[in-house]
Design an enzyme around this catalytic site. Structure first.
Site, PDB file in Angstrom:
ATOM      1  N   SER A   1       0.811  -1.219   0.000  1.00  0.00           N
ATOM      2  CA  SER A   1       0.000   0.000   0.000  1.00  0.00           C
ATOM      3  C   SER A   1       0.851   1.280   0.000  1.00  0.00           C
ATOM      4  CB  SER A   1      -0.944  -0.048   1.200  1.00  0.00           C
ATOM      5  OG  SER A   1      -1.794   1.058   1.214  1.00  0.00           O
TER       6      SER A   1
ATOM      7  N   ASP B   1      -2.364   6.292  -3.372  1.00  0.00           N
ATOM      8  CA  ASP B   1      -1.267   5.627  -2.676  1.00  0.00           C
ATOM      9  C   ASP B   1      -0.790   4.464  -3.554  1.00  0.00           C
ATOM     10  OD1 ASP B   1      -3.492   3.997  -2.298  1.00  0.00           O
ATOM     11  OD2 ASP B   1      -2.755   3.219  -0.396  1.00  0.00           O
TER      12      ASP B   1
ATOM     13  N   ASP C   1      -1.265   1.304  -3.821  1.00  0.00           N
ATOM     14  CA  ASP C   1      -2.173   0.300  -4.395  1.00  0.00           C
ATOM     15  C   ASP C   1      -3.514   0.907  -4.795  1.00  0.00           C
ATOM     16  OD1 ASP C   1      -3.014   0.675  -1.773  1.00  0.00           O
ATOM     17  OD2 ASP C   1      -3.596  -1.414  -1.492  1.00  0.00           O
TER      18      ASP C   1
ATOM     19  N   ASP D   1      -6.022   2.302  -3.384  1.00  0.00           N
ATOM     20  CA  ASP D   1      -7.317   2.228  -2.694  1.00  0.00           C
ATOM     21  C   ASP D   1      -7.652   3.571  -2.046  1.00  0.00           C
ATOM     22  OD1 ASP D   1      -5.379   1.951  -0.715  1.00  0.00           O
ATOM     23  OD2 ASP D   1      -6.456   0.400   0.399  1.00  0.00           O
TER      24      ASP D   1
END
Ligand code: MG
Length: 451
Positions: free
Chosen positions: A98, A241, A243, A245
């Site tokens: 992440s 960010d 990843d 999400d």
């Protein structure tokens, strides 16, 4: 009970080739595969330098337990979650750290409904891992390993289904996208073009060294994006960010607008469009959202802090929306998980429908002042302090599901032990700045009295 803990608040995380080695990840794959008990498992990953190495380690582990593994390749976390449910997989594994720095990586386990498995299921995986009770299959029963394409196309279609595409197209926005040199680059610029936006990108080449900026979108890391938004006179800037999400937005003047504000704007709009609905809110969220929910006739369900807890609660109560101040927006009818591209689409729809800029939308929100304090407290004393805090705040209107949140007539204070540091955190807020400081001081005093 867990023998030992592996999972943090968002999967297992570690530093590559220190605690997060290929053999460790293979074992994690074996533990997850044993937990799934075979079946069809999707795997995907973000753009880190270690992702090919570690995804292959995880695939080997999963296949050894008889799981058929479908390698979905590079994709944002929300796209893999979407595909898990959409294509009927029995579960999925995501290799991502992440927002962590480039030397980290991580391992997330997703259930067949597309949401991270809850804590009690993580405990089962941890127990398998440490007891090494793996479901090793014979040579003739190993899982197949196949490539799986089409996740990103299906996901973009899934997002667009929940948007007023015509309204956004008509507005013809100019948007600068900063996906942090990671997998958001595979979705958001294309999605926005399909929504009729003129898209300008920065840090959009995939590079696991994160040469553009660190993968956590914060005001300090978004200076580049801000200046480009201003220079090209864009309507909006969006930063993901690692990843994708999460989405943090920059307004038309180049100001970074934090997730507590943009989340509140989305909640306000959706409650209005939907004529009410259930909003799940972690206890750490601002009174701002309470005020909006009340004004729009929505209902509010409090939860503990943590995105998995929020997602699971949303499923349980059939919630419309939730958000975290770090830029995670959960839109229930699409999928009750943090989803950066979905958040971006919703914000563009709001701007198109209201004819307002992000700056104007934020200015239209009620203002609260937040004061954060911390008091040192050794981990072993945290529980005792909490019990005393409970006694000291008896008789107040309060929420006690995660620390103590005292609701006052003109403000609120959340007093909560940190999950990672030997401290108590105090978040106080009020419409008046001085009052917020007073409330914070009162909260600090309560913690000190509780020793
Ligand atoms: Mg993330």
């Amino acid at each position: 009970m867990a023998i030992q803990t592996l999972f943090g608040t968002n999967g297992v995380r570690g530093v590559v080739n220190k605690d997060f080695t290929p053999e460790f990840v293979t074992k994690l794959g074996m533990a997850a595969g044993t937990y799934f008990g075979g079946g069809d498992i999707l795997i995907g990953y973000d753009g880190r330098t270690s992702n090919l190495m570690l995804s292959r380690a995880a695939i080997a582990g999963l296949a050894s337990t008889g799981c058929n593994v479908y390698d979905g390749g590079l994709a944002p976390t929300p796209a893999i979650q979407f595909a898990t449910k959409r294509f009927g997989f029995d579960g999925s594994v995501i290799i991502t750290a992440s927002h962590n720095p480039p030397e980290y990586n991580g391992f997330k386990v997703i259930a067949t409904d597309g949401v991270e498995v809850p804590r009690e299921e993580e405990v089962k995986i941890e127990n398998i891992f440490f007891a090494e009770t793996f479901r090793r299959r014979e040579w003739s029963e190993l899982g197949n390993i196949t490539e799986f394409t089409g996740i990103i196309e299906a996901y973009k279609e899934g997002v667009k289904r929940h948007l007023d595409v015509e309204a956004i197209r008509k507005a013809g926005f100019r948007v600068v996208v900063d996906p942090a040199n990671s997998v958001g680059a595979l979705v958001t610029p294309y999605l926005l073009r399909e929504l009729g936006c003129e898209v300008i990108t920065v840090n959009a080449q995939l590079d696991g060294n994160f040469p553009g900026r660190m993968p956590e979108p914060k005001p300090e890391t978004l200076g580049g994006l801000s200046s480009i938004v201003k220079a090209v006179k864009a309507d909006l800037g969006v930063a993901h960010d690692g990843d994708a999400d999460r989405a943090i937005f920059v307004d038309e003047t180049g100001d970074v607008r934090w997730g507590d504000k943009t989340g509140a704007i989305v909640v306000d709009y959706l409650l209005q469009r939907n004529k009410g609905g259930v909003v799940v809110t972690p206890v750490s969220s601002s009174k701002l959202v309470e005020e909006i929910i009340e004004a729009r006739g929505g209902s509010l369900v409090w939860t503990k802090v943590g995105s998995i807890i929020v997602s699971r609660k949303m499923l349980e109560v059939n919630s419309l929306v939730s958000f975290e101040e770090n830029g995670g927006i959960f839109y229930g009818p699409h999928q009750p998980v943090r989803d950066g591209p979905m958040a971006t689409g919703l914000l563009l729809e709001i701007m198109a429908k209201t004819g307002k800029t992000l700056g104007q939308l934020v200015e239209g929100l009620p203002t609260y002042h937040l004061v954060k304090e911390r008091v040192e407290c050794p981990n072993e004393a945290k529980q005792r302090v909490l019990e005393k805090l409970m006694r000291l705040t008896e008789g107040y209107d309060r929420i006690t599901i995660d620390g103590v949140k005292v609701l006052l007539k003109d403000g609120a204070v959340l007093i909560r032990p940190s999950g990672t540091e030997p401290i108590y955190r105090i978040y106080a807020e009020a419409k008046d700045e001085k009052r917020a400081e007073e409330i914070a001081e009162w909260g600090v005093g309560l913690v000190r009295q509780s020793f």
